[in-house]
Scaffold this motif. Structure first.
Motif, short mmCIF file in Angstrom:
data_model
loop_
_atom_site.label_atom_id
_atom_site.label_comp_id
_atom_site.label_asym_id
_atom_site.label_seq_id
_atom_site.Cartn_x
_atom_site.Cartn_y
_atom_site.Cartn_z
N PHE A 45 35.92 28.94 -84.97
CA PHE A 45 36.97 28.11 -85.56
C PHE A 45 38.00 27.70 -84.51
O PHE A 45 38.51 26.59 -84.52
N LEU A 46 38.27 28.64 -83.61
CA LEU A 46 39.31 28.39 -82.61
C LEU A 46 38.87 27.36 -81.58
O LEU A 46 39.68 26.82 -80.85
N GLU A 47 37.56 27.09 -81.54
CA GLU A 47 37.05 26.11 -80.57
C GLU A 47 36.92 24.72 -81.20
O GLU A 47 36.56 23.76 -80.53
N SER A 48 37.18 24.62 -82.49
CA SER A 48 36.92 23.36 -83.18
C SER A 48 37.96 22.28 -82.86
O SER A 48 39.13 22.58 -82.62
N ASN A 49 37.51 21.04 -82.86
CA ASN A 49 38.40 19.90 -82.61
C ASN A 49 39.42 19.74 -83.73
O ASN A 49 40.53 19.26 -83.52
N LYS A 50 38.99 20.18 -84.92
CA LYS A 50 39.87 20.03 -86.06
C LYS A 50 41.16 20.84 -85.87
O LYS A 50 42.24 20.43 -86.28
N LEU A 51 41.01 21.98 -85.23
CA LEU A 51 42.18 22.82 -84.96
C LEU A 51 43.11 22.11 -83.97
O LEU A 51 44.33 22.10 -84.15
N ASP A 52 42.51 21.48 -82.95
CA ASP A 52 43.32 20.74 -81.97
C ASP A 52 44.12 19.65 -82.65
O ASP A 52 45.33 19.48 -82.41
N GLU A 53 43.44 18.92 -83.50
CA GLU A 53 44.11 17.81 -84.20
C GLU A 53 45.23 18.34 -85.10
O GLU A 53 46.32 17.75 -85.19
N PHE A 54 44.93 19.47 -85.75
CA PHE A 54 45.89 20.07 -86.65
C PHE A 54 47.15 20.50 -85.89
O PHE A 54 48.28 20.22 -86.31
N ILE A 55 46.95 21.12 -84.76
CA ILE A 55 48.09 21.58 -83.96
C ILE A 55 48.90 20.37 -83.46
O ILE A 55 50.14 20.38 -83.48
N ASN A 56 48.20 19.32 -83.05
CA ASN A 56 48.90 18.12 -82.58
C ASN A 56 49.78 17.52 -83.67
O ASN A 56 50.88 17.05 -83.41
N GLU A 57 49.26 17.54 -84.89
CA GLU A 57 50.06 17.05 -86.02
C GLU A 57 51.30 17.92 -86.23
O GLU A 57 52.41 17.43 -86.45
N LEU A 58 51.06 19.22 -86.14
CA LEU A 58 52.17 20.16 -86.38
C LEU A 58 53.25 20.03 -85.30
O LEU A 58 54.44 20.22 -85.55
N LYS A 59 52.83 19.70 -84.09
CA LYS A 59 53.79 19.55 -82.99
C LYS A 59 54.82 18.46 -83.30
O LYS A 59 55.95 18.50 -82.84
N GLU A 60 54.38 17.48 -84.08
CA GLU A 60 55.28 16.39 -84.46
C GLU A 60 56.32 16.86 -85.47
O GLU A 60 57.43 16.36 -85.53
N GLN A 61 55.91 17.85 -86.28
CA GLN A 61 56.79 18.29 -87.37
C GLN A 61 57.74 19.41 -86.98
O GLN A 61 58.77 19.60 -87.63
N TYR A 62 57.36 20.19 -85.97
CA TYR A 62 58.16 21.38 -85.66
C TYR A 62 58.70 21.33 -84.24
O TYR A 62 58.09 20.72 -83.35
N ASP A 63 59.84 22.01 -84.07
CA ASP A 63 60.42 22.10 -82.72
C ASP A 63 59.66 23.15 -81.90
O ASP A 63 59.45 22.99 -80.71
N TYR A 64 59.34 24.26 -82.57
CA TYR A 64 58.63 25.35 -81.87
C TYR A 64 57.49 25.88 -82.75
O TYR A 64 57.66 26.02 -83.96
N ILE A 65 56.37 26.15 -82.11
CA ILE A 65 55.23 26.76 -82.82
C ILE A 65 54.84 28.04 -82.08
O ILE A 65 54.68 28.03 -80.85
N PHE A 66 54.74 29.09 -82.84
CA PHE A 66 54.33 30.38 -82.26
C PHE A 66 52.96 30.76 -82.81
O PHE A 66 52.75 30.74 -84.04
N VAL A 67 52.05 31.07 -81.92
CA VAL A 67 50.66 31.33 -82.33
C VAL A 67 50.30 32.78 -82.02
O VAL A 67 50.33 33.21 -80.86
#
Lengths: 250, 216
Positions: free
Chosen positions: B130-152
């Motif tokens: 799951f962690l290698e999937s492109n969908k995760l990359d896209e999801f994180i990129n979307e979230l970067k627009e919404q949040y100031d900081y993301i902690f994983v």
């Protein structure tokens, strides 16, 4: 904020908490082992002693110095004679058996030399101007101690009066005693159970603590900033304490 | 966990605990300001070294400072994050990546002040894939627009390559070392992985420190 270095009191508490079960376990195991061993092997023993005063009765010189020297020689000779299980001990044994038989009948027998603990010491008594040599016997059977000592008195007296052979050094002495030993003069030497158990318990505690320390030293766990800096080239930006648990927080 | 886990939001802001976490928060803010870092993660050689807890506390502090903050749990093997929250939607990232839940469904809004949380979600057989999937990359990129900081939050280094796999969207890592727990050899092995994979680790955090004062 000060960074953590060295060993703190908290470290010691953490160490104790971590190894408490092991330390208690070794302590208890050694306690039980020591107690069991001492109960199985150790018994009460009984002892008493008699003193002989020995004065040199030689023809050439009767000074106190010679008396001391010859007194020492007599004590040494006597000790060697007994220790080498010579006729002397056999004579004592025969006499003792006779004394014991008179007191207890057939039910008790005098021990052989290896079955009894004995010690012989000598010192000069200025007030008596004589060498005093003291014979002490120890046995687990209270009944044989007094007859054995009394047999020794008789045999030593015989040595100085009856035996005139050249080898008998006792013939040059005047030997006297302070009287025979009664059963009331035999004392109890309490069992060493308590001592052995205490020693075992302390050994267990020592082994438990040292074992834990050795384990900690060999586990290569990080204990302070220095340890981290030695193996990690990433800059330390902070340290965080453990937050309290919910119950502590309340 | 026998007792309910407690995070820094349950503690008085006057306590000394805040001082220790604020220092780390300042370091991250400074790094972010200079390098435009937005996504942080935390590495540890092994589990049970307070990695999740310290990262969550840092995220909470960012939320308390009025930053829009998101905490994502990508440690699908060890779900300790759920211990910190009551009555939450347990749907998580694995459900989103397998199309069993929408983005809106998996984001738990404002579990702490300005802090949204995404849990790891339902159990999966191959979490690494799951962690290698492109969908995760896209999801994180979307979230970067919404949040100031993301902690994983991610699994410890020794277990698998998860922490390395997410480096494509993680801007910077923190490295966790627990006093009296982490072994020298484990740190050496972790350093080897970090250097070989060129992970951007901006600092080491020491956890399990001995400061323990009564709270006001």
């Amino acid at each position: 904020m000060e960074q953590e270095k060295g060993i703190s009191f908290f470290d010691i508490l953490v160490f104790i908490k971590k190894h408490l079960i092991f330390i208690i376990a070794t302590f208890v195991i050694f306690c039980v082992s020591g107690l069991s061993y001492s109960i199985i092997t150790d018994k009460d023993s009984y002892y008493s002693n008699i003193n002989f005063y020995v004065t040199y009765n030689g023809e050439s010189d009767s000074s106190s110095i010679n008396s001391i020297n010859y007194g020492r020689l007599a004590a040494k000779t006597f000790a060697e004679a007994i220790n080498s299980d010579s006729n002397l001990w056999k004579r004592i044994e025969v006499k003792a058996n006779s004394n014991i038989y008179a007191a207890y009948g057939d039910s008790v027998k005098a021990p052989t030399y290896t079955q009894i603990g004995s010690s012989i010491s000598a010192k000069y008594d200025e007030s008596l101007e004589s060498m005093i040599f003291s014979v002490k016997y120890t046995s687990s059977d209270k009944r044989i101690v007094a007859p054995l000592l009394n047999a020794t008195i008789d045999v030593v007296k015989e040595l100085t009066t009856v035996d005139n052979s050249e080898e008998n050094v006792f013939k040059y002495y005047k030997v006297g005693t302070f009287g025979y030993v009664n059963e009331e003069d035999v004392y109890n030497n309490p069992s060493k159970v308590k001592n052995i158990t205490i020693i075992s318990a302390l050994s267990g505690l020592f082994i438990g603590i040292s074992g834990s320390i050795i384990y900690e030293c060999s586990s290569h766990k990080i204990r302070n900033i220095d340890d981290i800096e030695r193996v990690c080239d990433i800059r330390i930006i902070g340290q965080v304490p453990d937050l309290p648990t919910e119950s502590e927080e309340k | 966990m026998n007792e309910k886990a407690i995070d820094i939001s349950k503690i008085s802001p006057d306590s000394e605990y805040y001082a220790y976490y604020n220092r780390i928060q300042d370091e991250l803010k400074y790094a972010s300001l200079n390098n435009h870092y937005k996504v942080f993660s935390s590495l540890s050689p092994k589990s049970a070294l307070r990695k999740t807890k310290s990262l969550l506390n840092i995220a909470i502090l960012f939320g308390q400072d009025e930053y829009r903050t998101l905490f994502i749990d990508l440690d699908m093997r060890n779900k300790t994050l759920e211990d910190y929250f009551d009555n939450v939607n347990k749907l998580g990232i694995s459900d989103y990546l397998t199309n069993r839940a929408s983005k809106e469904e998996i984001i738990n809004k404002s579990l702490r002040k300005n802090l949204d949380v995404i849990f790891s979600g339902s159990d999966t057989i191959f979490p690494s894939s799951f962690l290698e999937s492109n969908k995760l990359d896209e999801f994180i990129n979307e979230l970067k627009e919404q949040y100031d900081y993301i902690f994983v939050n991610v699994a410890p280094l020794y277990k698998n390559t998860d922490a390395v796999n997410i480096s494509r969207f993680v801007d910077a890592y923190l490295f966790n070392v627990a006093l009296r727990k982490t072994k020298t050899l484990d740190i050496k092995l972790a350093m080897d992985i970090i250097h070989k994979n060129n992970l951007n680790v901006i600092g080491t955090i020491i956890t399990n420190s001995s400061i323990k004062k009564k709270l006001k």
